[in-house]
Design an enzyme around this catalytic site. Sequence first.
Site, mmCIF file in Angstrom:
data_model
loop_
_atom_site.group_PDB
_atom_site.id
_atom_site.type_symbol
_atom_site.label_atom_id
_atom_site.label_comp_id
_atom_site.label_asym_id
_atom_site.label_seq_id
_atom_site.Cartn_x
_atom_site.Cartn_y
_atom_site.Cartn_z
ATOM 1 N N GLY A 150 0.834 -1.202 0.000
ATOM 2 C CA GLY A 150 0.000 0.000 0.000
ATOM 3 C C GLY A 150 0.860 1.239 0.000
ATOM 4 N N ARG A 151 0.326 2.324 -0.549
ATOM 5 C CA ARG A 151 1.105 3.561 -0.628
ATOM 6 C C ARG A 151 0.207 4.745 -0.336
ATOM 7 N NH1 ARG A 151 5.829 5.730 -2.106
ATOM 8 N NH2 ARG A 151 6.677 3.627 -2.239
ATOM 9 N N PHE A 154 2.451 10.222 2.499
ATOM 10 C CA PHE A 154 3.669 10.419 3.289
ATOM 11 C C PHE A 154 4.469 9.141 3.506
ATOM 12 C CE2 PHE A 154 0.934 13.936 4.611
ATOM 13 C CZ PHE A 154 1.790 14.996 4.421
ATOM 14 N N THR A 157 3.208 1.022 3.043
ATOM 15 C CA THR A 157 3.133 -0.143 3.913
ATOM 16 C C THR A 157 3.680 -1.352 3.180
ATOM 17 O OG1 THR A 157 1.184 0.758 5.003
ATOM 18 C CG2 THR A 157 1.611 -1.579 5.316
ATOM 19 N N ASP A 271 -12.277 8.423 11.490
ATOM 20 C CA ASP A 271 -12.228 8.041 10.075
ATOM 21 C C ASP A 271 -12.734 6.608 9.904
ATOM 22 O OD1 ASP A 271 -11.816 8.623 7.406
ATOM 23 O OD2 ASP A 271 -9.766 7.869 7.409
ATOM 24 N N LYS A 502 -25.306 7.274 48.586
ATOM 25 C CA LYS A 502 -25.374 6.077 47.761
ATOM 26 C C LYS A 502 -26.546 6.202 46.794
ATOM 27 C CE LYS A 502 -23.362 3.023 51.260
ATOM 28 N NZ LYS A 502 -23.587 1.805 52.096
ATOM 29 N N GLU A 547 -37.985 31.883 38.869
ATOM 30 C CA GLU A 547 -37.252 30.716 39.361
ATOM 31 C C GLU A 547 -37.012 29.718 38.230
ATOM 32 O OE1 GLU A 547 -37.617 27.082 42.650
ATOM 33 O OE2 GLU A 547 -39.236 28.550 42.443
ATOM 34 N N LYS A 571 -48.012 25.659 38.554
ATOM 35 C CA LYS A 571 -47.174 24.479 38.326
ATOM 36 C C LYS A 571 -46.928 24.283 36.832
ATOM 37 C CE LYS A 571 -48.887 21.994 42.413
ATOM 38 N NZ LYS A 571 -49.515 20.739 42.910
#
Length: 594
Positions: A150-151, A154, A157, A271, A502, A547, A571
């Site tokens: 592969g190329r 930069f 591989t 990606d 808790k 509020e 309410k």
Amino acid sequence: MGQCYGKTNPNSDNENIPNVTTSAGDGYRSPLTGYQSVKNTPARSSSSQASPWRSPYPHGEGASPSPARGTTPMRFFRRAFPPPSPAKHIRSSLVKRFGKGKQTAKEGTIPEESREAEAAEEEEEEEALDKRFGYGKNFGGKYEMGKEIGRGHFGHTCSARGKKGELKDQRLAVKIISKAKMTTAIAIEDVRREVKLLKALSSHKNLVRFHDACEDANNVYIVMELCEGGELLDRILSRGGRYTEEDAKVIVLQILSVVAFCHLQGVVHRDLKPENFLFTSRSEDADMKLIDFGLSDFTRPDERLNDIVGSAYYVAPEVLHKSYNVEADIWSIGVITYILLCGSRPFWARTESGIFRSVLRADPNFDDLTWQTVSPEAKDFVKRLLNKDYRKRMSAAQALAHPWLRNDSLPIPLDILIYKLVKSYLHATPFKRAAVKALSKALTENELVYLGAQFKLLEPNRDGYVSLENFKRALARHATDAMKESRVLDIINMMEPLAYRKMDFEEFCAAATSTYQLEALDRWEDIANTAFEHFEIEGNRVISIEELARELNLGPSAYSILKDWIRNDGKLNLLGYTKFLHGVTLRTSNPRHR
């Protein structure tokens, strides 16, 4: 990392679209946005920096077709591939990204008189760069290089073979990154980060295994396992462009598993696409591996990233808006799943800028004939990943608990999302906590399955409670060096109120429930009505407009909107309750049509 992907140069036409950094497979970033038609495109020489490994549909890299494939079989896809894009990368964005020169008033241009000075400045900067990585220097003594497979822009591989030690006679893949191409500090740091990521994350069975990193005066060498089964993309093509629903599940389960792991560690891939998943062998049941972390980054749970990177057909809307996090990966998985199930792309246009407009504005089509044979559960699954509001998407762990994929024999992984939600709950006002407690009592079985699995992973004590220590231990059990680098553990400090109390399962459900995700469900209105009934009994009280505005962090300008949320008895009404759960700003109260 069996492959590298090359890229074309941007076209010369000027169009103001986002500047995308696309995957090069070379370990660091190279900004451009040009696209090239793949119909009957002749293979180019390596001097053009094009990859010999080709995607059957454009994905932002514009490489030439694979010599093994000849021309791309367009019959597999419903729409013709686009011609070259008129889009041009924005020069000013590059100036800003790499810190060279000054951004001019006219976007995309740099005055002629400044270019000589800029070039000299670049030369000085490159000379001053320290390109020593501290990796081993004896690459030739440890590995025997094989053929190129592969190329990229930069680097390239190659296959390799170990000469000594544990890797002796083992077939490997070596990614070779040229130091001469590292012309900025950012480029150097990107290589360091990719090696860090691979080293920290490669323990997952669906992530390419990292073995070693070496360097010499000219190159950096990243040694990984060799995946010989080809790309997911190739298998989609070999099946006529789509998978059966059952076979698609096998693929999506593996993708979600590794992505959930990455997200828990505080890593966003950025990606995800079929080209970046390789099979370990040619066997039909071979494991699949995620590769290419050249665009990946560390991120904290509440952080927003802003650099636009990725591949156009898979990029999430919020990436184009320059404010995103791990949810952008979920969008990409939605695109992949859509392609697997129907054989076409959910967002398509003839130009790059058109693709972006489609991603931002268009809705995926689920009415085609191919979707009529897909189950309702699968459609719902894809829709919940491809929601343009990132807050309404499922997380990777939630997606694994979705009815379409749920498998009692496959554990649901710990989800960093519950930490974010519980943290927000702990810092909420008593009135807001009462509202979400009522909402949690209206949850359906599907939502409770996921929450039950997450609660179990926290290992509650014998009385059925969890404390801050439970959250700490659960994260620590899954911690890697990547989690330390991304500072995910910092979220524990923001959950400090739990140190003094808790939480039982009922309250945990309230704390870990996302209103936004519930709003994305078709049955949201029924859930909201049921929740409001509980709220009326247990939590609704008289509240003034002033509020309520403080609860929502709004100023007096919002009073005219909020008055419609309160009944005559003082309410909240049903509208006010649902809006209060959602949260509101003046912008979202008065949406503008674009």
